[in-house]
Design a protein around this motif. Structure first.
Motif, PDB file in Angstrom:
ATOM      1  N   LEU A  85       0.834  -1.199   0.000  1.00 27.13           N
ATOM      2  CA  LEU A  85       0.000   0.000   0.000  1.00 27.13           C
ATOM      3  C   LEU A  85       0.872   1.254   0.000  1.00 27.13           C
ATOM      4  N   ALA A  86       1.942   1.244   0.788  1.00 25.78           N
ATOM      5  CA  ALA A  86       2.849   2.394   0.806  1.00 25.78           C
ATOM      6  C   ALA A  86       3.463   2.621  -0.570  1.00 25.78           C
ATOM      7  N   ARG A  87       3.871   1.565  -1.228  1.00 23.37           N
ATOM      8  CA  ARG A  87       4.459   1.692  -2.573  1.00 23.37           C
ATOM      9  C   ARG A  87       3.437   2.243  -3.569  1.00 23.37           C
ATOM     10  N   ALA A  88       2.180   1.846  -3.427  1.00 20.21           N
ATOM     11  CA  ALA A  88       1.143   2.307  -4.347  1.00 20.21           C
ATOM     12  C   ALA A  88       0.785   3.773  -4.120  1.00 20.21           C
ATOM     13  N   LEU A  89       0.747   4.200  -2.854  1.00 18.95           N
ATOM     14  CA  LEU A  89       0.261   5.542  -2.526  1.00 18.95           C
ATOM     15  C   LEU A  89       1.343   6.615  -2.549  1.00 18.95           C
ATOM     16  N   ALA A  90       2.513   6.295  -2.018  1.00 20.75           N
ATOM     17  CA  ALA A  90       3.511   7.326  -1.724  1.00 20.75           C
ATOM     18  C   ALA A  90       3.911   8.188  -2.917  1.00 20.75           C
ATOM     19  N   PRO A  91       4.142   7.624  -4.111  1.00 21.15           N
ATOM     20  CA  PRO A  91       4.633   8.475  -5.202  1.00 21.15           C
ATOM     21  C   PRO A  91       3.702   9.630  -5.563  1.00 21.15           C
ATOM     22  N   GLU A 121      -1.926 -20.040   2.783  1.00 16.30           N
ATOM     23  CA  GLU A 121      -2.797 -19.084   2.089  1.00 16.30           C
ATOM     24  C   GLU A 121      -3.782 -18.521   3.105  1.00 16.30           C
ATOM     25  N   LEU A 122      -3.677 -17.226   3.388  1.00 17.21           N
ATOM     26  CA  LEU A 122      -4.483 -16.584   4.416  1.00 17.21           C
ATOM     27  C   LEU A 122      -5.293 -15.452   3.799  1.00 17.21           C
ATOM     28  N   PHE A 123      -6.580 -15.431   4.094  1.00 14.95           N
ATOM     29  CA  PHE A 123      -7.408 -14.322   3.637  1.00 14.95           C
ATOM     30  C   PHE A 123      -7.431 -13.263   4.720  1.00 14.95           C
ATOM     31  N   GLN A 124      -7.007 -12.050   4.379  1.00 20.27           N
ATOM     32  CA  GLN A 124      -6.882 -10.984   5.353  1.00 20.27           C
ATOM     33  C   GLN A 124      -7.664  -9.750   4.937  1.00 20.27           C
ATOM     34  N   ILE A 125      -8.105  -9.009   5.952  1.00 17.08           N
ATOM     35  CA  ILE A 125      -8.679  -7.684   5.755  1.00 17.08           C
ATOM     36  C   ILE A 125      -7.944  -6.736   6.697  1.00 17.08           C
ATOM     37  N   GLY A 126      -7.459  -5.645   6.140  1.00 20.74           N
ATOM     38  CA  GLY A 126      -6.704  -4.695   6.943  1.00 20.74           C
ATOM     39  C   GLY A 126      -7.179  -3.279   6.730  1.00 20.74           C
ATOM     40  N   ALA A 127      -6.877  -2.422   7.693  1.00 21.69           N
ATOM     41  CA  ALA A 127      -7.244  -1.005   7.618  1.00 21.69           C
ATOM     42  C   ALA A 127      -6.041  -0.165   8.009  1.00 21.69           C
ATOM     43  N   GLU A 128      -5.891   0.987   7.353  1.00 22.55           N
ATOM     44  CA  GLU A 128      -4.753   1.856   7.629  1.00 22.55           C
ATOM     45  C   GLU A 128      -5.201   3.323   7.648  1.00 22.55           C
ATOM     46  N   LEU A 129      -4.612   4.041   8.588  1.00 21.32           N
ATOM     47  CA  LEU A 129      -4.811   5.484   8.717  1.00 21.32           C
ATOM     48  C   LEU A 129      -3.498   6.138   8.316  1.00 21.32           C
ATOM     49  N   VAL A 130      -3.498   6.814   7.179  1.00 23.38           N
ATOM     50  CA  VAL A 130      -2.274   7.377   6.600  1.00 23.38           C
ATOM     51  C   VAL A 130      -2.321   8.899   6.728  1.00 23.38           C
ATOM     52  N   GLY A 131      -1.243   9.470   7.286  1.00 21.89           N
ATOM     53  CA  GLY A 131      -1.156  10.921   7.382  1.00 21.89           C
ATOM     54  C   GLY A 131      -1.547  11.491   8.728  1.00 21.89           C
ATOM     55  N   ASP A 132      -1.757  10.639   9.719  1.00 22.34           N
ATOM     56  CA  ASP A 132      -2.083  11.080  11.072  1.00 22.34           C
ATOM     57  C   ASP A 132      -1.056  10.469  12.016  1.00 22.34           C
ATOM     58  N   TYR A 259       4.047   2.795  11.635  1.00 19.83           N
ATOM     59  CA  TYR A 259       5.223   2.722  10.760  1.00 19.83           C
ATOM     60  C   TYR A 259       5.402   4.077  10.078  1.00 19.83           C
ATOM     61  N   ASP A 260       5.973   5.004  10.832  1.00 27.35           N
ATOM     62  CA  ASP A 260       6.030   6.398  10.384  1.00 27.35           C
ATOM     63  C   ASP A 260       7.124   6.684   9.369  1.00 27.35           C
ATOM     64  N   SER A 261       8.032   5.751   9.149  1.00 24.34           N
ATOM     65  CA  SER A 261       9.092   5.986   8.157  1.00 24.34           C
ATOM     66  C   SER A 261       8.891   5.205   6.867  1.00 24.34           C
ATOM     67  N   LEU A 262       7.849   4.391   6.793  1.00 25.37           N
ATOM     68  CA  LEU A 262       7.666   3.510   5.639  1.00 25.37           C
ATOM     69  C   LEU A 262       7.383   4.274   4.355  1.00 25.37           C
ATOM     70  N   TYR A 263       6.499   5.267   4.411  1.00 22.63           N
ATOM     71  CA  TYR A 263       6.113   5.977   3.192  1.00 22.63           C
ATOM     72  C   TYR A 263       7.268   6.783   2.606  1.00 22.63           C
ATOM     73  N   ALA A 264       8.135   7.302   3.456  1.00 21.43           N
ATOM     74  CA  ALA A 264       9.294   8.059   2.960  1.00 21.43           C
ATOM     75  C   ALA A 264      10.177   7.193   2.082  1.00 21.43           C
ATOM     76  N   ARG A 265      10.238   5.912   2.354  1.00 20.24           N
ATOM     77  CA  ARG A 265      11.080   5.007   1.570  1.00 20.24           C
ATOM     78  C   ARG A 265      10.553   4.836   0.149  1.00 20.24           C
ATOM     79  N   ALA A 272       1.870   6.688   9.529  1.00 17.53           N
ATOM     80  CA  ALA A 272       0.783   5.742   9.251  1.00 17.53           C
ATOM     81  C   ALA A 272       0.684   4.711  10.359  1.00 17.53           C
ATOM     82  N   ILE A 273      -0.523   4.222  10.549  1.00 11.18           N
ATOM     83  CA  ILE A 273      -0.786   3.150  11.505  1.00 11.18           C
ATOM     84  C   ILE A 273      -1.862   2.262  10.904  1.00 11.18           C
ATOM     85  N   GLY A 274      -1.784   0.965  11.187  1.00 10.72           N
ATOM     86  CA  GLY A 274      -2.786   0.067  10.640  1.00 10.72           C
ATOM     87  C   GLY A 274      -2.782  -1.275  11.338  1.00 10.72           C
TER      88      GLY A 274
END
Length: 283
Positions: A85-91, A121-132, A259-265, A272-274
């Protein structure tokens, strides 16, 4: 050569009853996230390995299925949603869009050789708050995770800590905290953490910001459901930089953190937190 009649270890087909159960859980889960203001994104099932190389520790590398595609590129099957998600959003992330409340769902594939017979094989649902990056953001996400447990498994228990405290105590302290073993050179404060006797006040001189944040979180949440465990650490912090938590219903059903440094990479700094729930563990 005769065809194998069984599936590979850790994978199986879902027939009608199991599929109906999963869809019921998925629908309730998604309805709750959407009512909380989260919007869905869809992420790819495979990606190149190279963009994630600096983020992935040895254990994560062992868990992922990798192969060389027809073009000669090394690719991996999805084993963790958060970096993708970070790779998809950050640019293309813009400050005026923040904060973003997003969720995703789908399979992750992990090879965990030490857990023979466990799901690959695991089916997952996740939520993330980005920018707070606030403590209020931490509290909101912890409460959301607890609300989701109540939808399925009754009373939640969420164990939390801050991974930056171990870093502040030093590299040798992390090893002692992970193994729960002290030697003659182990500082007294680390011994107290291992024994479960350390207080936030005692740790404040080493990690004042983390301690203040944990104190604010603890004051805002029900201590009957949210439990601070200063000794709850993994061998590697991975991409986590602060709050780290595990969510229990009848068993471990989710985990997450900050993970507050992930998007910068990936091009644009953003806190971000999730969290991610494994659907197989829900009732």
């Amino acid at each position: 050569m005769a065809a194998k009649l069984r599936y590979p270890t850790g994978v199986h087909a879902l027939l009608t009853d199991e599929t109906a159960r999963r869809r019921r859980i998925e629908t309730r889960f998604v309805d709750h996230l959407e009512s909380a203001g989260f919007a869905e994104v869809v992420l790819p099932i495979i990606d190149y390995v190279e963009p994630y190389a600096a983020l992935v520790d040895r254990d994560s590398t062992r868990q992922s299925y990798r192969f060389v595609d027809r073009e000669g590129d090394l690719v991996a099957i999805r084993s963790d949603f958060t970096p993708m998600l970070a790779r998809a959003l950050a640019p293309a992330l813009r400050a005026e869009e923040l904060p973003l409340r997003l969720f995703y769902r789908g399979d992750v594939i992990r090879c965990e050789a030490s857990r023979l017979g466990s799901n690959r094989e695991l089916f997952q649902i996740g939520a993330e708050l980005v920018g707070d990056g606030s403590a209020e953001g931490d509290i909101a996400m912890l409460r959301l995770a607890a609300d989701l447990v109540r939808q399925f498994n009754g009373k939640p228990t969420i164990v939390y800590n801050d991974v930056s405290i171990a870093a502040a105590l030093g590299a040798s302290a992390r090893e002692a905290l992970v193994t729960k073993r002290a030697d003659p050179s182990t500082p007294p404060i680390v011994r107290k953490v291992i024994a479960g006797e350390a207080t936030l006040e005692e740790l404040a001189p080493y990690a004042p910001k983390a301690v203040a944040r944990l104190d604010a979180i603890g004051r805002a949440l029900d201590p009957g459901e949210f439990v601070l465990h200063l000794d709850d650490l993994e061998e590697s912090a991975g991409y986590y930089t602060g709050l780290r938590f595990r969510v229990y219903g009848k068993s471990l059903i989710a985990q997450g953190g900050r993970y507050d440094s992930l998007y910068a990479r990936f091009g644009t700094p953003a806190p971000a937190i999730g969290f991610t729930f494994t659907i197989e563990e829900l009732d």
